[in-house]
Write an enzyme that holds these catalytic residues in place. Sequence first.
Site, PDB file in Angstrom:
ATOM      1  N   ASP A  27       0.823  -1.129  -0.002  1.00  0.00           N
ATOM      2  CA  ASP A  27      -0.205   0.248   0.011  1.00  0.00           C
ATOM      3  C   ASP A  27       0.789   0.999   0.378  1.00  0.00           C
ATOM      4  O   ASP A  27       0.559   1.761  -1.054  1.00  0.00           O
ATOM      5  CB  ASP A  27      -0.953  -0.445   1.198  1.00  0.00           C
ATOM      6  N   ALA A  28       1.555   1.088   1.281  1.00  0.00           N
ATOM      7  CA  ALA A  28       3.160   2.425   1.017  1.00  0.00           C
ATOM      8  C   ALA A  28       3.562   2.626  -0.199  1.00  0.00           C
ATOM      9  O   ALA A  28       4.241   3.751  -1.304  1.00  0.00           O
ATOM     10  CB  ALA A  28       3.893   2.095   1.853  1.00  0.00           C
TER      11      ALA A  28
ATOM     12  N   GLU B 275     -13.430   7.311  12.406  1.00  0.00           N
ATOM     13  CA  GLU B 275     -13.465   5.983  12.418  1.00  0.00           C
ATOM     14  C   GLU B 275     -12.672   5.097  12.110  1.00  0.00           C
ATOM     15  O   GLU B 275     -11.740   5.765  10.717  1.00  0.00           O
ATOM     16  CB  GLU B 275     -14.565   5.559  11.328  1.00  0.00           C
TER      17      GLU B 275
ATOM     18  N   LYS C 137     -10.606   2.822   9.788  1.00  0.00           N
ATOM     19  CA  LYS C 137     -10.465   2.083   7.950  1.00  0.00           C
ATOM     20  C   LYS C 137     -10.254   0.433   7.730  1.00  0.00           C
ATOM     21  O   LYS C 137      -8.974  -0.159   7.531  1.00  0.00           O
ATOM     22  CB  LYS C 137     -10.429   2.685   7.306  1.00  0.00           C
TER      23      LYS C 137
ATOM     24  N   LYS D  44      -4.227   7.162   5.832  1.00  0.00           N
ATOM     25  CA  LYS D  44      -3.088   6.271   6.256  1.00  0.00           C
ATOM     26  C   LYS D  44      -2.544   5.625   7.614  1.00  0.00           C
ATOM     27  O   LYS D  44      -1.583   6.651   7.656  1.00  0.00           O
ATOM     28  CB  LYS D  44      -2.921   5.765   5.049  1.00  0.00           C
TER      29      LYS D  44
ATOM     30  N   CYS E  99      14.902 -15.630 -24.412  1.00  0.00           N
ATOM     31  CA  CYS E  99      14.855 -15.572 -26.040  1.00  0.00           C
ATOM     32  C   CYS E  99      16.515 -15.060 -26.438  1.00  0.00           C
ATOM     33  O   CYS E  99      16.481 -15.081 -27.442  1.00  0.00           O
ATOM     34  CB  CYS E  99      13.743 -15.050 -27.291  1.00  0.00           C
TER      35      CYS E  99
ATOM     36  N   CYS F 260      13.246  -6.454 -23.040  1.00  0.00           N
ATOM     37  CA  CYS F 260      13.979  -6.979 -23.766  1.00  0.00           C
ATOM     38  C   CYS F 260      13.092  -7.126 -25.116  1.00  0.00           C
ATOM     39  O   CYS F 260      12.327  -6.373 -25.732  1.00  0.00           O
ATOM     40  CB  CYS F 260      12.924  -8.799 -23.854  1.00  0.00           C
TER      41      CYS F 260
END
Length: 720
Positions: A39-40, A123, A125, A337, A432, A447
């Site tokens: 998430d960070a 609240e 999360k 967060k 390859c 590639c």
Amino acid sequence: MSPSDVSEADAANELMRLAKTIAKHNKLYHAEDTPEIADAEYDALVRRNNELEEAFPHLVREDSPNKLVGAAVAASPLSKVAHEQRMMSLDNGFSDEDIAEWLARVRRFLNLPEGEPVAVTAEDKIDGLSCSLRYERGALVLAATRGDGQIGEDVTANVRMIADIPQALSGETPDVFEIRGEVYMAKSDFDGLNARLMEEGKAEAVAKNVAFDPAKIRQFANPRNAAAGSLRQKDAKITAKRPLKFWAHGWGVASSVPGETAFDVMATIADWGLPLSPLVKRFETLEQMLDHYRHIETERADLPYDIDGVVYKVDRLDWQQRLGFVAKAPRWALAHKFPAEQAQTTLESIDIQVGRTGKLTPVGRLKPVTVGGVVVSNVTLHNRDEIERLGVRPGDRVLVQRAGDVIPQVAENLTRDEEREPYIFPDHCPKCNSEAVAEEGEVDVRCTGGLICPAQRFQRLAHFASRPALDIDGLGEKSIAEFIEAGFLESPADIFRLHQHRDAILARDGWQDKSVDNLLAAVETKRAANAARMLFGLGIRHIGAVSARDLMKKVTRLEEIGVLAEAIEAERSGIEKLPGEEEKKYRQRIDAAVSEVIAIDGVGAAVGHSLADFFHEPHNREVWKDLLKEVKPPDYIVETRDSAVAGKTVVFTGKLETMSRDEAKAQAEALGAKASGSVSAKTDLLVAGPGAGSKMKKAAELGIEVIDEAAWADIVKAAG
């Protein structure tokens, strides 16, 4: 690098990469429940995108992450359902300063007098799966996942198996009320479920008289994945056996709302019988909000469920209505967060994976370690530069971190000073053996083999046939892999020649007359597929779904893309390279020439270079010519929204009396218009309030229509 130090061309290039990268991780997280980054790290990508968009507002793309919610519903046995009211995401804050700035923006937007308090609910999360519950006259009639915010999955039968969710609400209720919240699994229930899956695997091995292999037991990585997988079952009986829970955190469509504040409405929802967060509180100061955040952070490890932050919402509903929404999130809410969790382990090896576009991605194999309650054994190392920055080598002791429920990232190399040979990033493709190079100014090594590379061939053909591209029903990854192995497929054009192999396909295991004929019929319908989808399906670097549409708006006919590429190449090759310190100016001149040739809003120099580079390769030109022999897409037609100002450029000037300037611009963008800050020949409409000055004069000189604020309000009202 600070946005102030970035050139416009580089900013456009970086915004393209960010849009594609963030969209990819949105799909992995929301639609497939298989996230690859922490998430960070995801939040850091979004922050960088926001910084660049703020510094270069004219470069904001149609596929900007700020205009998208979640991800489109992936292939699923569940029915799709359209949300009557879009399910939005949330913007994120990461520091006390971010939260203070959000409150300040709210005050500025609402033009609040100094000292007037802004009541906010706060609240925890919860880390679950978003779900909406539609009740009519108190009875549950529909439950749906969020999906991409507009289209979700119908999980009504499954939701009826969750004890927390009442089939009928208690007391008096509106005729229609849609409750929104999260389906989740408690930590203890998650542990119990995985233990039960292991025991069932042992019992099955005993019954079959075979050796038991724990590695073959599919256990869930974390509670969120367990909740998502359990809810999205075709058979609701399986869901009934899973210990799912629910709590409400808001609402959507409602025939009436029982309260004037969010706090009061949520209290009513609780009275109806829906569980809420036990930690929801209402505050009037920033200090109270932050104290509550720190209290929840302290209690986080001991909570019976996983959380990844605290959500703040403006409490007054009339203010919420005025604040409205940006493209994907409400202005009246913000997620604060938590920082990532960390643990030490050993990096045992580094493997190289080759992606659809040829990108070589290093993946670190870790000695398994528990981080935040989840055992992890893999970590993405992103690219060559990241390995060099960390100085990691097999055998190093590293600090890994995770935020939420995803594969972690390396935060620090703890033994980088020990004497050991450095890791040498490969200069040839491990699949390859084609040369692997990084373009000038790019960090990713790719590639150069294209369709001759086995890794790219499969993924490029799968991409060409996928839902966002041609969406060929019946031609999934399993069939593509089978047909490549059988020698039926090497290039996109071969898909349209599968009818030549009908008998050979029919002779293979699992294929019947009906399935083969259905596949071939589905392929035939795509010969006249949308030209932008076909261009996007080729997987040309930097050309995503949106930029493909922008290119087709320019040329109309698919065949003209090759002509456009030749024009770009001619412009590019006509500029003589300058030596030494003039290199940067040379690159800027090329970019300017490319951009001038393209001259398309939202498509910059990077797309032009990629288009020219693709057609510069002889084998790509052959693939293109071969494809055009098999397909005849119709001319591309641009569709617009039905609105009086859709597609127009609107400028606001003077003092607006009923709303702030930000609110007015938000209204314009919601109606499909472009809100500009200056008057020019491209301006279609000027909305002028008292005190309008130079912009009014310039509009008169240019013959631009001018209306007052009341007339603008009539346009907004007429649009519904």
